[in-house]
Motif scaffolding. Structure first.
Motif, PDB file in Angstrom:
ATOM      1  N   PRO A  74      22.504  10.987   6.114  1.00  0.00           N
ATOM      2  CA  PRO A  74      23.161  11.058   4.807  1.00  0.00           C
ATOM      3  C   PRO A  74      23.375   9.719   4.104  1.00  0.00           C
ATOM      4  O   PRO A  74      23.727   9.689   2.931  1.00  0.00           O
ATOM      5  N   GLU A  75      23.167   8.601   4.802  1.00  0.00           N
ATOM      6  CA  GLU A  75      23.434   7.292   4.197  1.00  0.00           C
ATOM      7  C   GLU A  75      22.458   6.978   3.061  1.00  0.00           C
ATOM      8  O   GLU A  75      21.367   7.537   2.988  1.00  0.00           O
ATOM      9  N   LYS A  76      22.841   6.025   2.221  1.00  0.00           N
ATOM     10  CA  LYS A  76      21.924   5.500   1.214  1.00  0.00           C
ATOM     11  C   LYS A  76      20.950   4.549   1.893  1.00  0.00           C
ATOM     12  O   LYS A  76      21.351   3.645   2.625  1.00  0.00           O
ATOM     13  N   TRP A  77      19.659   4.751   1.644  1.00  0.00           N
ATOM     14  CA  TRP A  77      18.625   3.922   2.244  1.00  0.00           C
ATOM     15  C   TRP A  77      18.008   3.016   1.182  1.00  0.00           C
ATOM     16  O   TRP A  77      18.136   3.274  -0.018  1.00  0.00           O
ATOM     17  N   VAL A  78      17.335   1.957   1.646  1.00  0.00           N
ATOM     18  CA  VAL A  78      16.624   1.107   0.703  1.00  0.00           C
ATOM     19  C   VAL A  78      15.542   1.942   0.036  1.00  0.00           C
ATOM     20  O   VAL A  78      14.994   2.876   0.626  1.00  0.00           O
ATOM     21  N   GLY A  79      15.235   1.615  -1.193  1.00  0.00           N
ATOM     22  CA  GLY A  79      14.277   2.423  -1.935  1.00  0.00           C
ATOM     23  C   GLY A  79      13.358   1.560  -2.778  1.00  0.00           C
ATOM     24  O   GLY A  79      13.411   0.325  -2.729  1.00  0.00           O
ATOM     25  N   PRO A  80      12.518   2.213  -3.572  1.00  0.00           N
ATOM     26  CA  PRO A  80      12.462   3.658  -3.777  1.00  0.00           C
ATOM     27  C   PRO A  80      11.816   4.391  -2.602  1.00  0.00           C
ATOM     28  O   PRO A  80      11.062   3.801  -1.828  1.00  0.00           O
ATOM     29  N   ALA A  81      12.133   5.685  -2.480  1.00  0.00           N
ATOM     30  CA  ALA A  81      11.526   6.510  -1.442  1.00  0.00           C
ATOM     31  C   ALA A  81      10.074   6.790  -1.809  1.00  0.00           C
ATOM     32  O   ALA A  81       9.773   7.215  -2.928  1.00  0.00           O
ATOM     33  N   THR A  82       9.165   6.547  -0.873  1.00  0.00           N
ATOM     34  CA  THR A  82       7.740   6.695  -1.161  1.00  0.00           C
ATOM     35  C   THR A  82       7.402   8.089  -1.672  1.00  0.00           C
ATOM     36  O   THR A  82       6.634   8.245  -2.632  1.00  0.00           O
ATOM     37  N   VAL A  83       7.978   9.115  -1.039  1.00  0.00           N
ATOM     38  CA  VAL A  83       7.628  10.488  -1.402  1.00  0.00           C
ATOM     39  C   VAL A  83       7.982  10.790  -2.857  1.00  0.00           C
ATOM     40  O   VAL A  83       7.265  11.539  -3.543  1.00  0.00           O
ATOM     41  N   ASP A  84       9.070  10.203  -3.343  1.00  0.00           N
ATOM     42  CA  ASP A  84       9.464  10.391  -4.745  1.00  0.00           C
ATOM     43  C   ASP A  84       8.693   9.448  -5.667  1.00  0.00           C
ATOM     44  O   ASP A  84       8.341   9.811  -6.792  1.00  0.00           O
ATOM     45  N   HIS A  85       8.446   8.236  -5.187  1.00  0.00           N
ATOM     46  CA  HIS A  85       7.807   7.232  -6.030  1.00  0.00           C
ATOM     47  C   HIS A  85       6.380   7.633  -6.399  1.00  0.00           C
ATOM     48  O   HIS A  85       5.956   7.450  -7.548  1.00  0.00           O
ATOM     49  N   VAL A  86       5.630   8.186  -5.438  1.00  0.00           N
ATOM     50  CA  VAL A  86       4.249   8.557  -5.753  1.00  0.00           C
ATOM     51  C   VAL A  86       4.215   9.705  -6.764  1.00  0.00           C
ATOM     52  O   VAL A  86       3.317   9.768  -7.616  1.00  0.00           O
ATOM     53  N   ALA A  87       5.198  10.605  -6.691  1.00  0.00           N
ATOM     54  CA  ALA A  87       5.274  11.690  -7.672  1.00  0.00           C
ATOM     55  C   ALA A  87       5.560  11.128  -9.060  1.00  0.00           C
ATOM     56  O   ALA A  87       4.973  11.573 -10.061  1.00  0.00           O
ATOM     57  N   GLU A  88       6.439  10.133  -9.123  1.00  0.00           N
ATOM     58  CA  GLU A  88       6.758   9.509 -10.404  1.00  0.00           C
ATOM     59  C   GLU A  88       5.535   8.783 -10.971  1.00  0.00           C
ATOM     60  O   GLU A  88       5.285   8.814 -12.184  1.00  0.00           O
ATOM     61  N   LEU A  89       4.766   8.147 -10.106  1.00  0.00           N
ATOM     62  CA  LEU A  89       3.542   7.481 -10.566  1.00  0.00           C
ATOM     63  C   LEU A  89       2.570   8.479 -11.189  1.00  0.00           C
ATOM     64  O   LEU A  89       1.955   8.199 -12.223  1.00  0.00           O
ATOM     65  N   ALA A  90       2.443   9.639 -10.555  1.00  0.00           N
ATOM     66  CA  ALA A  90       1.547  10.667 -11.093  1.00  0.00           C
ATOM     67  C   ALA A  90       2.013  11.105 -12.477  1.00  0.00           C
ATOM     68  O   ALA A  90       1.196  11.271 -13.398  1.00  0.00           O
ATOM     69  N   LYS A  91       3.309  11.274 -12.645  1.00  0.00           N
ATOM     70  CA  LYS A  91       3.863  11.692 -13.936  1.00  0.00           C
ATOM     71  C   LYS A  91       3.678  10.610 -15.000  1.00  0.00           C
ATOM     72  O   LYS A  91       3.592  10.916 -16.198  1.00  0.00           O
ATOM     73  N   GLN A  92       3.601   9.352 -14.556  1.00  0.00           N
ATOM     74  CA  GLN A  92       3.401   8.240 -15.494  1.00  0.00           C
ATOM     75  C   GLN A  92       1.933   8.070 -15.882  1.00  0.00           C
ATOM     76  O   GLN A  92       1.617   7.212 -16.704  1.00  0.00           O
ATOM     77  N   GLY A  93       1.060   8.845 -15.277  1.00  0.00           N
ATOM     78  CA  GLY A  93      -0.349   8.773 -15.631  1.00  0.00           C
ATOM     79  C   GLY A  93      -1.244   8.100 -14.617  1.00  0.00           C
ATOM     80  O   GLY A  93      -2.445   7.940 -14.858  1.00  0.00           O
ATOM     81  N   HIS A  94      -0.690   7.687 -13.492  1.00  0.00           N
ATOM     82  CA  HIS A  94      -1.507   7.100 -12.427  1.00  0.00           C
ATOM     83  C   HIS A  94      -2.123   8.237 -11.618  1.00  0.00           C
ATOM     84  O   HIS A  94      -1.503   8.761 -10.691  1.00  0.00           O
ATOM     85  N   LYS A  95      -3.321   8.629 -11.968  1.00  0.00           N
ATOM     86  CA  LYS A  95      -3.953   9.784 -11.338  1.00  0.00           C
ATOM     87  C   LYS A  95      -4.688   9.444 -10.051  1.00  0.00           C
ATOM     88  O   LYS A  95      -5.041  10.335  -9.283  1.00  0.00           O
ATOM     89  N   HIS A  96      -4.928   8.154  -9.825  1.00  0.00           N
ATOM     90  CA  HIS A  96      -5.609   7.721  -8.605  1.00  0.00           C
ATOM     91  C   HIS A  96      -4.841   6.545  -8.007  1.00  0.00           C
ATOM     92  O   HIS A  96      -4.765   5.477  -8.609  1.00  0.00           O
ATOM     93  N   ILE A  97      -4.231   6.767  -6.859  1.00  0.00           N
ATOM     94  CA  ILE A  97      -3.490   5.700  -6.193  1.00  0.00           C
ATOM     95  C   ILE A  97      -3.995   5.537  -4.762  1.00  0.00           C
ATOM     96  O   ILE A  97      -4.674   6.415  -4.215  1.00  0.00           O
ATOM     97  N   ALA A  98      -3.667   4.408  -4.188  1.00  0.00           N
ATOM     98  CA  ALA A  98      -3.936   4.162  -2.771  1.00  0.00           C
ATOM     99  C   ALA A  98      -2.618   3.776  -2.109  1.00  0.00           C
ATOM    100  O   ALA A  98      -1.732   3.204  -2.749  1.00  0.00           O
ATOM    101  N   VAL A  99      -2.489   4.096  -0.839  1.00  0.00           N
ATOM    102  CA  VAL A  99      -1.272   3.793  -0.085  1.00  0.00           C
ATOM    103  C   VAL A  99      -1.654   3.053   1.186  1.00  0.00           C
ATOM    104  O   VAL A  99      -2.601   3.430   1.885  1.00  0.00           O
ATOM    105  N   ILE A 100      -0.919   1.991   1.477  1.00  0.00           N
ATOM    106  CA  ILE A 100      -1.112   1.204   2.696  1.00  0.00           C
ATOM    107  C   ILE A 100       0.229   1.074   3.395  1.00  0.00           C
ATOM    108  O   ILE A 100       1.283   1.146   2.758  1.00  0.00           O
ATOM    109  N   SER A 101       0.195   0.868   4.721  1.00  0.00           N
ATOM    110  CA  SER A 101       1.436   0.789   5.508  1.00  0.00           C
ATOM    111  C   SER A 101       1.498  -0.532   6.263  1.00  0.00           C
ATOM    112  O   SER A 101       1.164  -0.589   7.454  1.00  0.00           O
ATOM    113  N   PRO A 102       1.922  -1.614   5.600  1.00  0.00           N
ATOM    114  CA  PRO A 102       1.872  -2.938   6.233  1.00  0.00           C
ATOM    115  C   PRO A 102       2.827  -3.132   7.405  1.00  0.00           C
ATOM    116  O   PRO A 102       2.661  -4.089   8.164  1.00  0.00           O
ATOM    117  N   ALA A 103       3.830  -2.275   7.552  1.00  0.00           N
ATOM    118  CA  ALA A 103       4.802  -2.457   8.632  1.00  0.00           C
ATOM    119  C   ALA A 103       4.336  -1.856   9.947  1.00  0.00           C
ATOM    120  O   ALA A 103       4.927  -2.125  10.993  1.00  0.00           O
TER     121      ALA A 103
END
Length: 357
Positions: free
Chosen positions: A271-300
Motif C-alpha cells: 500500500p505504500e507510495k512507490w517511486v514513479g512513474p509506474a511503467t504499466v501506467d506510463h506506457v499506456a499514457e505514452l500510447a494515448k499521447q500518440g507514441h504508437k511504437h515504443i521500446a522497453v529496456i530493463s537496465p537494473a
C-alpha cells in the motif's frame, strides 16, 4: 600470463612442513562469486511458497515489524500468491532444463566469466555463482569456495544500481555465512557499477541491436527499473538516483536528445507510495499521447527473469496495446552478451587488485 597469489605470511597454502596428522588444507586460491536474486526450484505451490516465504521474510525487502507483517504474509499472501506466481513462472520456464530462465542465464554468464578468468589467471582463481533466495544458496557456495582453498573472495552482486533490497541483502547473506565459519576468508564486495563505461556501452549496444531490423524506429525508449517505496529514497537509499543517472548515461552514450528516453519503475507491491512513474501506467499514457511504437529496456536486471519475461513482455505490453499502442519492442537484458561479460570481468579485475599479481 602467469600470476601468483599475494600471501599474508610465508608458506600459506603450502603443506610441505605440516605434521603428518595435520588436517588437509587446500592450496590458497582467490574466489569470485557472482550473486543474483534467486529462483524457485519449481513452479508448484510448495516450491513457490518456500521461495516467496524466504524472499518476503527478508527485512531488507519488507521492513515492517515482524509481529505485523508475518501474520499477513503467512496467513494471507503465502496462501494465495504461490498460485499466481507459479502460473507466471510456468509461462517462462525453461522446460528443457527444468529450471527458471534466471538460473539458466546466470549459469551461462558464470561459464563465460570463468573462461575469461582462466585465460587471465589460470587455476589461481575459482569462479562460481549463488542466489540470495533459493538454490544454489549463498551459504553452500561460499562454503564450497572455502573448501577449495579460497582464502580471499570477491563477492559480486549482479545489480548495477545499489539498492538495500538487492545489493545490501546479497552482501548481508554473505556476511551471515562468514559468521558461521571457523576460518573466514577475506572478502571484498563489489560496489554498484551503473556508471562503469563498459556496462553503459553494453547497454547502448543492446539498444542498437534490439532496434536493428525494425520497420521503423521507436518514438520512445522506456528504461524500466524495479521499483522501491519512496520512503527508501527519503531514508538515504541511492537506488532511485542511480537509476536516473543510468538513463542519462545511456542516452548520452547513444547520442540521443533529452526526451527520447523515459525512466519508469515496475513491480510495485503493497500500500505504500512507490517511486514513479509506474511503467504499466506510463506506457499506456505514452500510447494515448500518440507514441504508437515504443521500446522497453530493463537496465537494473543483469539477466532476464520473471519481471522482464512475464511482467514487461506480457502485463506492460498489454497495457500499452490496450491504450492504443501498435508496436511494442522489448530489448532483452544484457544476459551473457560478450560485451556484458567484458564489463563484469573489468569490474572484477579492479576488485582483485593486490590479491593477484
Amino acid at each position: 600470463m602467469s600470476t601468483t597469489i599475494a600471501k599474508d605470511q610465508p608458506g600459506e597454502g603450502r603443506l610441505a612442513h605440516a605434521d603428518s596428522d595435520h588436517p588437509p588444507i587446500a592450496p590458497a586460491k582467490v574466489g569470485v562469486v557472482l550473486a543474483n536474486l534467486g529462483t524457485p526450484d519449481n513452479t508448484d505451490y510448495w516450491s513457490m511458497r518456500r521461495y516467496l516465504g524466504e524472499f518476503l521474510s527478508d527485512r531488507r525487502v519488507v521492513d515492517y515489524a515482524r509481529w505485523k507483517w508475518q501474520p499477513i504474509l503467512q496467513l494471507i499472501i503465502l496462501t494465495r500468491r504461490p498460485f499466481a506466481s507459479g502460473q507466471a513462472y510456468k509461462g517462462i520456464w525453461n522446460t528443457e532444463l527444468d529450471e527458471s530462465p534466471l538460473l539458466t542465464i546466470t549459469r551461462a554468464q558464470t561459464e563465460k566469466f570463468a573462461q575469461r578468468m582462466q585465460a587471465l589467471y589460470g587455476d589461481d582463481v575459482e569462479v562460481d555463482f549463488c542466489m540470495r533466495y533459493g538454490n544454489p544458496s549463498t551459504e553452500s557456495v561460499l562454503n564450497r569456495m572455502a573448501e577449495k582453498g579460497c582464502k580471499r573472495i570477491v563477492f559480486f552482486p549482479l545489480y548495477p544500481q545499489y539498492g538495500s533490497p538487492t545489493t545490501a541483502t546479497a552482501n548481508d547473506q554473505a556476511f551471515r555465512t562468514l559468521m558461521k565459519m571457523k576460518w573466514q576468508p577475506a572478502i571484498r564486495t563489489v560496489p554498484a557499477y551503473f556508471d562503469h563505461p563498459g556496462y553503459v556501452r553494453a547497454l547502448a549496444a543492446s539498444v542498437v541491436d534490439g532496434c536493428a531490423g525494425l520497420d521503423s524506429a521507436p518514438s520512445k525508449l522506456v528504461a524500466s527499473y524495479h521499483g522501491v517505496p519512496e520512503r527508501y529514497l527519503l531514508e538515504g537509499d541511492p537506488y532511485h538516483c542511480q537509476c536516473q543517472k543510468t538513463t542519462r548515461l545511456l542516452r548520452e552514450q547513444l547520442g540521443w536528445e533529452k526526451g527520447d528516453i523515459d525512466t519508469a519503475f515496475q513491480s510495485q507491491f503493497g500500500p505504500e507510495k512507490w517511486v514513479g512513474p509506474a511503467t504499466v501506467d506510463h506506457v499506456a499514457e505514452l500510447a494515448k499521447q500518440g507514441h504508437k511504437h515504443i521500446a522497453v529496456i530493463s537496465p537494473a536486471f543483469s539477466a532476464d527473469c520473471v519481471e522482464t519475461l512475464e511482467e514487461i513482455k506480457e502485463e506492460i505490453h498489454d497495457s500499452f496495446m490496450a491504450a492504443g499502442g501498435e508496436t511494442f519492442t522489448y530489448i532483452p537484458c544484457l544476459n551473457d552478451r560478450d560485451d556484458h561479460i567484458d564489463a563484469l570481468v573489468d569490474i572484477a579485475n579492479n576488485e582483485l587488485g593486490g590479491w593477484l599479481r
